[in-house]
Motif scaffolding. Structure first.
Motif, PDB file in Angstrom:
ATOM      1  N   LEU A 122      15.451  17.388  63.126  1.00 22.93           N
ATOM      2  CA  LEU A 122      15.184  16.649  64.360  1.00 22.93           C
ATOM      3  C   LEU A 122      13.726  16.211  64.493  1.00 22.93           C
ATOM      4  O   LEU A 122      13.453  15.156  65.074  1.00 22.93           O
ATOM      5  CB  LEU A 122      15.607  17.477  65.579  1.00 22.93           C
ATOM      6  N   HIS A 123      12.785  16.996  63.969  1.00 23.57           N
ATOM      7  CA  HIS A 123      11.385  16.577  64.083  1.00 23.57           C
ATOM      8  C   HIS A 123      11.062  15.380  63.184  1.00 23.57           C
ATOM      9  O   HIS A 123      10.013  14.763  63.334  1.00 23.57           O
ATOM     10  CB  HIS A 123      10.426  17.749  63.779  1.00 23.57           C
ATOM     11  N   HIS A 124      11.961  15.031  62.271  1.00 23.46           N
ATOM     12  CA  HIS A 124      11.763  13.878  61.386  1.00 23.46           C
ATOM     13  C   HIS A 124      12.234  12.564  62.004  1.00 23.46           C
ATOM     14  O   HIS A 124      11.859  11.498  61.522  1.00 23.46           O
ATOM     15  CB  HIS A 124      12.547  14.058  60.080  1.00 23.46           C
ATOM     16  N   VAL A 125      13.095  12.632  62.992  1.00 26.80           N
ATOM     17  CA  VAL A 125      13.769  11.414  63.450  1.00 26.80           C
ATOM     18  C   VAL A 125      13.080  10.803  64.661  1.00 26.80           C
ATOM     19  O   VAL A 125      12.385  11.481  65.419  1.00 26.80           O
ATOM     20  CB  VAL A 125      15.265  11.668  63.749  1.00 26.80           C
ATOM     21  N   ASP A 126      13.271   9.492  64.827  1.00 23.95           N
ATOM     22  CA  ASP A 126      12.677   8.784  65.961  1.00 23.95           C
ATOM     23  C   ASP A 126      13.338   9.151  67.283  1.00 23.95           C
ATOM     24  O   ASP A 126      12.679   9.134  68.325  1.00 23.95           O
ATOM     25  CB  ASP A 126      12.800   7.268  65.751  1.00 23.95           C
ATOM     26  N   ASP A 127      14.627   9.467  67.241  1.00 23.57           N
ATOM     27  CA  ASP A 127      15.384   9.718  68.469  1.00 23.57           C
ATOM     28  C   ASP A 127      16.212  11.002  68.331  1.00 23.57           C
ATOM     29  O   ASP A 127      17.424  10.948  68.127  1.00 23.57           O
ATOM     30  CB  ASP A 127      16.288   8.514  68.761  1.00 23.57           C
ATOM     31  N   PRO A 128      15.568  12.169  68.415  1.00 27.75           N
ATOM     32  CA  PRO A 128      16.333  13.417  68.247  1.00 27.75           C
ATOM     33  C   PRO A 128      17.444  13.588  69.279  1.00 27.75           C
ATOM     34  O   PRO A 128      18.521  14.090  68.958  1.00 27.75           O
ATOM     35  CB  PRO A 128      15.271  14.518  68.361  1.00 27.75           C
ATOM     36  N   ALA A 129      17.211  13.141  70.502  1.00 25.57           N
ATOM     37  CA  ALA A 129      18.255  13.240  71.525  1.00 25.57           C
ATOM     38  C   ALA A 129      19.460  12.391  71.130  1.00 25.57           C
ATOM     39  O   ALA A 129      20.617  12.806  71.306  1.00 25.57           O
ATOM     40  CB  ALA A 129      17.712  12.806  72.883  1.00 25.57           C
ATOM     41  N   GLY A 130      19.186  11.195  70.593  1.00 26.50           N
ATOM     42  CA  GLY A 130      20.277  10.326  70.155  1.00 26.50           C
ATOM     43  C   GLY A 130      21.052  10.911  68.992  1.00 26.50           C
ATOM     44  O   GLY A 130      22.281  10.791  68.930  1.00 26.50           O
ATOM     45  N   VAL A 131      20.346  11.564  68.053  1.00 27.90           N
ATOM     46  CA  VAL A 131      21.029  12.205  66.923  1.00 27.90           C
ATOM     47  C   VAL A 131      21.925  13.330  67.421  1.00 27.90           C
ATOM     48  O   VAL A 131      23.084  13.453  66.999  1.00 27.90           O
ATOM     49  CB  VAL A 131      20.014  12.712  65.879  1.00 27.90           C
ATOM     50  N   LEU A 132      21.424  14.146  68.340  1.00 32.69           N
ATOM     51  CA  LEU A 132      22.257  15.222  68.887  1.00 32.69           C
ATOM     52  C   LEU A 132      23.483  14.665  69.598  1.00 32.69           C
ATOM     53  O   LEU A 132      24.593  15.190  69.438  1.00 32.69           O
ATOM     54  CB  LEU A 132      21.446  16.095  69.850  1.00 32.69           C
ATOM     55  N   ALA A 133      23.303  13.614  70.376  1.00 34.13           N
ATOM     56  CA  ALA A 133      24.440  13.008  71.068  1.00 34.13           C
ATOM     57  C   ALA A 133      25.450  12.458  70.073  1.00 34.13           C
ATOM     58  O   ALA A 133      26.669  12.592  70.262  1.00 34.13           O
ATOM     59  CB  ALA A 133      23.953  11.905  72.010  1.00 34.13           C
ATOM     60  N   HIS A 134      24.957  11.852  68.987  1.00 30.41           N
ATOM     61  CA  HIS A 134      25.861  11.304  67.976  1.00 30.41           C
ATOM     62  C   HIS A 134      26.628  12.424  67.265  1.00 30.41           C
ATOM     63  O   HIS A 134      27.844  12.318  67.067  1.00 30.41           O
ATOM     64  CB  HIS A 134      25.073  10.470  66.970  1.00 30.41           C
ATOM     65  N   VAL A 135      25.934  13.496  66.905  1.00 29.96           N
ATOM     66  CA  VAL A 135      26.594  14.627  66.238  1.00 29.96           C
ATOM     67  C   VAL A 135      27.631  15.251  67.167  1.00 29.96           C
ATOM     68  O   VAL A 135      28.713  15.658  66.720  1.00 29.96           O
ATOM     69  CB  VAL A 135      25.558  15.664  65.764  1.00 29.96           C
ATOM     70  N   HIS A 136      27.333  15.297  68.463  1.00 27.98           N
ATOM     71  CA  HIS A 136      28.313  15.815  69.429  1.00 27.98           C
ATOM     72  C   HIS A 136      29.631  15.052  69.323  1.00 27.98           C
ATOM     73  O   HIS A 136      30.711  15.640  69.425  1.00 27.98           O
ATOM     74  CB  HIS A 136      27.755  15.731  70.848  1.00 27.98           C
ATOM     75  N   GLY A 137      29.541  13.754  69.104  1.00 23.68           N
ATOM     76  CA  GLY A 137      30.750  12.953  68.982  1.00 23.68           C
ATOM     77  C   GLY A 137      31.462  13.094  67.649  1.00 23.68           C
ATOM     78  O   GLY A 137      32.618  12.677  67.518  1.00 23.68           O
ATOM     79  N   LEU A 138      30.804  13.714  66.664  1.00 21.43           N
ATOM     80  CA  LEU A 138      31.399  13.858  65.330  1.00 21.43           C
ATOM     81  C   LEU A 138      32.137  15.177  65.135  1.00 21.43           C
ATOM     82  O   LEU A 138      33.086  15.240  64.361  1.00 21.43           O
ATOM     83  CB  LEU A 138      30.305  13.765  64.256  1.00 21.43           C
ATOM     84  N   ILE A 139      31.664  16.242  65.792  1.00 22.33           N
ATOM     85  CA  ILE A 139      32.203  17.569  65.482  1.00 22.33           C
ATOM     86  C   ILE A 139      33.267  17.991  66.484  1.00 22.33           C
ATOM     87  O   ILE A 139      33.203  17.640  67.663  1.00 22.33           O
ATOM     88  CB  ILE A 139      31.083  18.635  65.393  1.00 22.33           C
ATOM     89  N   PRO A 140      34.262  18.743  66.023  1.00 21.78           N
ATOM     90  CA  PRO A 140      35.314  19.221  66.926  1.00 21.78           C
ATOM     91  C   PRO A 140      34.766  20.193  67.973  1.00 21.78           C
ATOM     92  O   PRO A 140      33.691  20.771  67.813  1.00 21.78           O
ATOM     93  CB  PRO A 140      36.283  19.946  65.982  1.00 21.78           C
ATOM     94  N   GLU A 141      35.538  20.404  69.022  1.00 18.13           N
ATOM     95  CA  GLU A 141      35.112  21.240  70.143  1.00 18.13           C
ATOM     96  C   GLU A 141      34.762  22.664  69.743  1.00 18.13           C
ATOM     97  O   GLU A 141      33.867  23.267  70.322  1.00 18.13           O
ATOM     98  CB  GLU A 141      36.203  21.271  71.226  1.00 18.13           C
ATOM     99  N   ASP A 142      35.455  23.213  68.793  1.00 18.85           N
ATOM    100  CA  ASP A 142      35.240  24.622  68.441  1.00 18.85           C
ATOM    101  C   ASP A 142      34.231  24.806  67.307  1.00 18.85           C
ATOM    102  O   ASP A 142      34.081  25.888  66.761  1.00 18.85           O
ATOM    103  CB  ASP A 142      36.561  25.291  68.072  1.00 18.85           C
ATOM    104  N   THR A 143      33.501  23.741  66.958  1.00 18.26           N
ATOM    105  CA  THR A 143      32.546  23.802  65.852  1.00 18.26           C
ATOM    106  C   THR A 143      31.183  24.264  66.350  1.00 18.26           C
ATOM    107  O   THR A 143      30.681  23.778  67.361  1.00 18.26           O
ATOM    108  CB  THR A 143      32.409  22.420  65.197  1.00 18.26           C
ATOM    109  N   ARG A 144      30.585  25.196  65.609  1.00 16.68           N
ATOM    110  CA  ARG A 144      29.242  25.670  65.945  1.00 16.68           C
ATOM    111  C   ARG A 144      28.211  24.844  65.175  1.00 16.68           C
ATOM    112  O   ARG A 144      28.312  24.695  63.966  1.00 16.68           O
ATOM    113  CB  ARG A 144      29.117  27.160  65.609  1.00 16.68           C
ATOM    114  N   LEU A 145      27.230  24.324  65.899  1.00 18.19           N
ATOM    115  CA  LEU A 145      26.158  23.523  65.311  1.00 18.19           C
ATOM    116  C   LEU A 145      24.866  24.325  65.362  1.00 18.19           C
ATOM    117  O   LEU A 145      24.421  24.739  66.436  1.00 18.19           O
ATOM    118  CB  LEU A 145      25.973  22.220  66.090  1.00 18.19           C
TER     119      LEU A 145
END
Length: 196
Positions: free
Chosen positions: A118-141
C-alpha cells in the motif's frame, strides 16, 4: 504508480528486491498463521513482486494448495515463473496483472495478502476498496506495512509509511472489519481484515 508495482525493471533490481523481501523471513509465519493458511488452502499474494512470500506460502499450503501471485511487473512475474519451474512448484500460479484493474481473482482463495504494497501505490484507499470487491465474504486479507514511528533503518522513508490507524480508516471506508492488528517489530506491523 497506479497500483502495486515495486518499480523493478531489470534482473539486478529484481534480485535486490527479492533480497529485501527475504529480510522479512521472521515475520512470515505470523502472517500465515493470522490468515489461517495451512496445507491444502489457497491464497492470493497481491503485489507479489519477484515472489519471496509466494514461495514461502507454497511451502505452507503444500502441493494440494494454491498460491496466486499477482504483480504488474512482467519481469518480476517472469522471475517467479523461472523459480517455480526450477523447483517444480506447481501450486504457484503467477499472473502478470495490475491488482487495481483485476476484474476477478485468478481462482478461488481462502486468504489474500497485501504485503508491503500500500505504501507503493498512489491510491491505497482505492486499492483496498477494489480488493474488497474481489475477495469473498469469508476471506481474510492480511495487510502488512512499515511502521511510521519506526527507526527507519529498513524500508521506505518514514514520511511514506502508513500507520495502522490510517489503514484502519481506509479499510472501514472500503467495507472491511479489522479482526487483528499486531506490531511485529520496531519497523513492521500488520492487520487482518475481513469484508463486512
Amino acid at each position: 504508480m497506479s497500483s502495486t508495482s515495486n518499480g523493478a525493471t531489470d534482473g539486478g533490481s529484481l534480485q535486490r528486491q527479492f533480497g529485501r523481501q527475504a529480510l522479512r523471513a521472521p515475520l512470515v509465519t505470523e502472517w500465515f498463521d493470522a490468515v489461517r493458511l495451512h496445507h491444502g488452502t489457497s491464497v492470493a499474494d497481491l503485489g507479489s513482486g519477484p515472489g519471496y512470500v509466494s514461495l514461502r506460502a507454497a511451502e505452507r499450503v503444500g502441493e494440494h494448495g494454491r498460491v496466486y501471485a499477482v504483480d504488474e511487473s512482467a519481469e518480476a512475474i517472469a522471475m517467479l515463473q523461472r523459480t517455480t519451474a526450477l523447483h517444480h512448484l506447481t501450486q504457484i500460479h503467477a499472473v502478470h496483472a495490475d491488482v487495481a484493474s483485476l476484474t476477478s481473482l485468478p481462482g478461488p482463495v481462502d486468504a489474500a495478502l497485501l504485503v508491503m504494497v500500500l505504501h507503493h501505490v498512489d491510491d491505497p484507499a482505492g486499492v483496498l476498496a477494489h480488493v474488497h470487491g474481489l475477495i469473498p465474504e469469508d476471506t481474510r486479507l492480511l495487510v502488512a506495512e512499515f511502521a511510521p514511528d519506526g527507526p527507519g533503518r529498513v524500508g521506505p522513508p518514514l514520511v511514506n509509511r502508513l500507520s495502522p490507524s490510517a489503514v484502519r480508516e481506509m479499510a472501514v471506508a472500503a467495507g472491511f472489519d479489522t479482526d487483528l492488528e499486531e506490531r511485529q517489530s520496531a519497523e513492521h506491523w500488520f492487520c487482518v481484515l475481513t469484508p463486512a
